[in-house]
Design a protein around this motif. Structure first.
Motif, short mmCIF file in Angstrom:
data_model
loop_
_atom_site.label_atom_id
_atom_site.label_comp_id
_atom_site.label_asym_id
_atom_site.label_seq_id
_atom_site.Cartn_x
_atom_site.Cartn_y
_atom_site.Cartn_z
N ILE A 54 31.86 31.47 37.72
CA ILE A 54 30.82 31.81 36.77
C ILE A 54 29.58 31.04 37.19
O ILE A 54 29.60 29.80 37.18
CB ILE A 54 31.23 31.47 35.33
N LEU A 55 28.54 31.74 37.59
CA LEU A 55 27.28 31.12 37.99
C LEU A 55 26.26 31.44 36.91
O LEU A 55 25.83 32.58 36.77
CB LEU A 55 26.83 31.67 39.35
N ASP A 56 25.92 30.44 36.12
CA ASP A 56 25.01 30.67 34.99
C ASP A 56 23.64 30.10 35.33
O ASP A 56 23.39 28.92 35.11
CB ASP A 56 25.59 30.03 33.73
N GLY A 85 37.74 39.75 43.55
CA GLY A 85 36.84 39.57 44.67
C GLY A 85 35.47 40.21 44.51
O GLY A 85 34.60 40.04 45.34
N GLN A 86 35.28 40.94 43.43
CA GLN A 86 34.01 41.62 43.18
C GLN A 86 33.01 40.66 42.55
O GLN A 86 33.37 39.77 41.80
CB GLN A 86 34.27 42.80 42.24
N SER A 87 31.72 40.85 42.87
CA SER A 87 30.65 40.09 42.23
C SER A 87 29.93 40.99 41.24
O SER A 87 29.60 42.13 41.56
CB SER A 87 29.64 39.58 43.27
N VAL A 88 29.69 40.46 40.05
CA VAL A 88 29.06 41.22 38.98
C VAL A 88 27.88 40.41 38.45
O VAL A 88 28.03 39.23 38.12
CB VAL A 88 30.05 41.48 37.82
N ALA A 89 26.71 41.04 38.40
CA ALA A 89 25.54 40.40 37.82
C ALA A 89 25.37 40.90 36.40
O ALA A 89 25.35 42.10 36.15
CB ALA A 89 24.29 40.73 38.64
N LEU A 90 25.28 39.97 35.46
CA LEU A 90 25.03 40.32 34.07
C LEU A 90 23.56 40.10 33.81
O LEU A 90 23.06 38.98 33.95
CB LEU A 90 25.88 39.44 33.14
N LYS A 126 32.50 33.88 48.57
CA LYS A 126 33.29 34.68 49.50
C LYS A 126 34.75 34.78 49.04
O LYS A 126 35.44 33.79 48.89
CB LYS A 126 33.21 34.07 50.90
N GLY A 127 35.19 36.01 48.78
CA GLY A 127 36.56 36.27 48.40
C GLY A 127 36.91 35.93 46.96
O GLY A 127 38.08 35.97 46.57
N ARG A 128 35.93 35.58 46.15
CA ARG A 128 36.20 35.23 44.75
C ARG A 128 35.54 36.25 43.81
O ARG A 128 34.51 36.82 44.13
CB ARG A 128 35.62 33.86 44.41
N THR A 129 36.14 36.41 42.65
CA THR A 129 35.52 37.23 41.61
C THR A 129 34.42 36.38 41.00
O THR A 129 34.66 35.25 40.58
CB THR A 129 36.56 37.61 40.54
N THR A 130 33.20 36.92 40.99
CA THR A 130 32.04 36.11 40.59
C THR A 130 31.20 36.82 39.53
O THR A 130 30.90 38.01 39.65
CB THR A 130 31.16 35.82 41.82
N PHE A 131 30.83 36.05 38.52
CA PHE A 131 29.91 36.52 37.48
C PHE A 131 28.65 35.70 37.60
O PHE A 131 28.69 34.49 37.69
CB PHE A 131 30.49 36.29 36.08
#
Length: 181
Positions: free
Chosen positions: A151-153, A17-22, A176-181
Motif C-alpha cells: 500500500i503506497l499512500d 501482482g497487479q498494480s491499482v491506482a486509486l 515488482k511481482g507484488r499486488t500494489t495499491f
C-alpha cells in the motif's frame, strides 16, 4: 448519519501482482479503502477477500505480515536506523539483509555517511533525518519485510524532485511481482 456506510457501491477484482491506482479527491475514501486490507477497520457489510477467503477470517497479525505500507509521513522510532529498518519484520535478520534492503531503497549511502552508520540514533519521529531519508528508511523496512501486498499512500508527495526520483525508482523495484495499491 452513523448508519450510512462510509464506502459503498465499490466492486474491484484485483489479480495477484497487479498494480491499482486509486484516484479521487481528498476525503473520497481512498485511504479508508486500503486500510480495510490490514484490518485497521473491519467492514460491516459486503465482501472483501484475499485468495478467495474473507478478510475477517484471517488473523490480523498474519494479514499485517503480508502487507507493507509506505505512507506520506512514515513513522520512525527514537532508536537506531537499523532498529527502524528491522521494526515489525517478525524474524531475525542479518546485517547483510539490512544493508541489501537499504541499498534497494537507495538509503545505504546516506546511512553510511553518518559517523555511526546503521547505529545512528534517529530522534523522536525521525527528526534527525530529512523527509526523503525517512521515506527511504521506511522503504528499506518494507523491502526487508518482503510483503505480498503493498500500500503506497502518497509515498513521494513530501520530498524534493531529485529525492522523489530516487524513491520512485526504489518503489518500482519494490512493486515488482507484488499486488500494489
Amino acid at each position: 448519519d452513523k448508519d450510512t456506510p462510509v464506502l459503498h457501491d465499490i466492486d474491484i477484482n484485483i489479480k495477484a501482482g497487479q498494480s491499482v491506482a486509486l484516484l479521487g479527491s481528498t476525503g473520497s475514501g481512498k485511504t479508508t479503502l486500503v486500510n480495510l486490507l490490514p484490518r485497521f477497520y473491519d467492514y460491516t457489510s459486503g465482501s472483501l477477500t484475499i485468495d478467495g477467503v474473507e478478510l475477517n477470517h484471517y488473523p490480523r497479525g498474519w494479514l499485517r505480515s503480508q502487507i507493507g505500507i509506505v505512507e506520506q509521513e512514515p513513522f520512525l522510532f527514537s532508536r537506531s536506523i537499523r532498529e527502524n529498518i528491522t521494526y515489525s519484520v517478525g524474524r531475525q535478520v542479518s546485517d547483510e539483509e539490512v544493508e541489501a534492503a537499504a541499498k534497494a531503497a537507495a538509503a545505504h549511502d546516506f546511512i553510511m555517511a553518518f559517523p555511526d552508520g546503521y547505529s545512528t540514533l534517529v530522534g523522536e519521529r525521525g527528526v534527525t533525518l530529512s523527509g526523503g531519508q525517512k521515506q527511504r528508511v521506511a522503504l528499506a523496512r518494507t523491502f526487508l519485510k518482503n510483503p505480498r501486498i503493498l500500500i503506497l499512500d502518497d509515498a513521494t508527495s513530501s520530498v524534493d524532485s531529485e529525492t522523489e526520483d530516487d524513491i520512485r525508482q526504489a518503489l518500482l523495484r519494490l512493486m515488482k511481482g507484488r499486488t500494489t495499491f
